[in-house]
Design a protein around this motif. Structure first.
Motif, PDB file in Angstrom:
ATOM      1  N   GLY A   9      85.947 -25.693   0.977  1.00  0.00           N
ATOM      2  CA  GLY A   9      85.567 -24.328   1.253  1.00  0.00           C
ATOM      3  C   GLY A   9      84.744 -23.492  -0.367  1.00  0.00           C
ATOM      4  N   LEU A  20      82.798 -28.873   5.227  1.00  0.00           N
ATOM      5  CA  LEU A  20      84.289 -28.982   5.343  1.00  0.00           C
ATOM      6  C   LEU A  20      84.401 -30.566   5.698  1.00  0.00           C
ATOM      7  CD1 LEU A  20      85.860 -25.753   6.768  1.00  0.00           C
ATOM      8  CD2 LEU A  20      84.902 -26.037   4.476  1.00  0.00           C
ATOM      9  N   ARG A  39      90.778 -21.958  12.182  1.00  0.00           N
ATOM     10  CA  ARG A  39      90.584 -21.359  11.411  1.00  0.00           C
ATOM     11  C   ARG A  39      91.728 -19.892  11.707  1.00  0.00           C
ATOM     12  NH1 ARG A  39      84.204 -18.805  11.841  1.00  0.00           N
ATOM     13  NH2 ARG A  39      84.668 -17.348  14.384  1.00  0.00           N
ATOM     14  N   TYR A  95      90.047 -22.246   6.565  1.00  0.00           N
ATOM     15  CA  TYR A  95      90.012 -23.445   7.693  1.00  0.00           C
ATOM     16  C   TYR A  95      90.637 -24.125   7.821  1.00  0.00           C
ATOM     17  CZ  TYR A  95      85.484 -21.124   9.296  1.00  0.00           C
ATOM     18  OH  TYR A  95      84.889 -19.655   9.590  1.00  0.00           O
ATOM     19  N   THR A 117      91.516 -24.916   3.854  1.00  0.00           N
ATOM     20  CA  THR A 117      90.861 -24.072   2.295  1.00  0.00           C
ATOM     21  C   THR A 117      90.355 -23.219   2.845  1.00  0.00           C
ATOM     22  OG1 THR A 117      88.919 -25.298   1.030  1.00  0.00           O
ATOM     23  CG2 THR A 117      88.854 -25.595   4.214  1.00  0.00           C
ATOM     24  N   GLN A 118      89.820 -22.786   2.091  1.00  0.00           N
ATOM     25  CA  GLN A 118      89.414 -20.891   2.075  1.00  0.00           C
ATOM     26  C   GLN A 118      88.068 -20.539   1.835  1.00  0.00           C
ATOM     27  OE1 GLN A 118      91.420 -17.629   2.683  1.00  0.00           O
ATOM     28  NE2 GLN A 118      89.039 -16.898   2.863  1.00  0.00           N
ATOM     29  N   VAL A 119      87.135 -20.163   3.525  1.00  0.00           N
ATOM     30  CA  VAL A 119      86.184 -19.927   2.994  1.00  0.00           C
ATOM     31  C   VAL A 119      85.910 -18.383   3.787  1.00  0.00           C
ATOM     32  CG1 VAL A 119      83.923 -20.201   4.316  1.00  0.00           C
ATOM     33  CG2 VAL A 119      85.303 -21.956   4.554  1.00  0.00           C
TER      34      VAL A 119
END
Length: 123
Positions: A9, A20, A39, A95, A117-119
């Protein structure tokens, strides 16, 4: 014990790409049909993004990401991937990787989840 660990991410401008990855340990992919990516954006419900059938490799996608995202799997590395192209600000979310699903994009049918994990996609 099954562990799923996501990576990849980050922050990207609109139109950019990210990949990812989700590394699985203690998981027998042959046991249940699906692994997938989900997500959740702030203030919104979790949504299914993409899934892959563990035996035949068939894939499924949410309409919002079709043609832009690709899910794949490397069984030798026990790793699931999500290639995200042409990213849009509305793709901003945490996500999650998930395993042991019975229905492709139905998160309630999955037993195991990663930490997320941040996107972040900026315009």
């Amino acid at each position: 014990q099954v562990h799923l660990v996501e990576a990849g991410g980050g922050s990207v401008q609109a139109g950019g790409s990210l990949r990812l990855s989700c590394t699985a340990s203690g998981y027998d992919y042959r046991r249940y049909p699906y692994m997938g990516w989900f997500r959740q954006a702030p203030g919104k419900e979790r949504e299914g993004v993409a899934c892959i059938h563990n035996r035949d490799g068939n894939t499924g996608y949410a309409d919002s990401v079709k043609g832009r995202f690709t899910i794949s799997r490397d069984n030798a590395k026990n790793t699931l991937y999500l290639q995200m192209n042409s990213l849009k600000p509305e793709d901003t979310a945490i996500y999650y990787c998930a395993a042991d699903g019975w229905r492709c994009l139905a998160g309630s049918t999955y037993d195991y989840w990663g930490q997320g994990t941040q996107v972040t996609v900026s315009s």
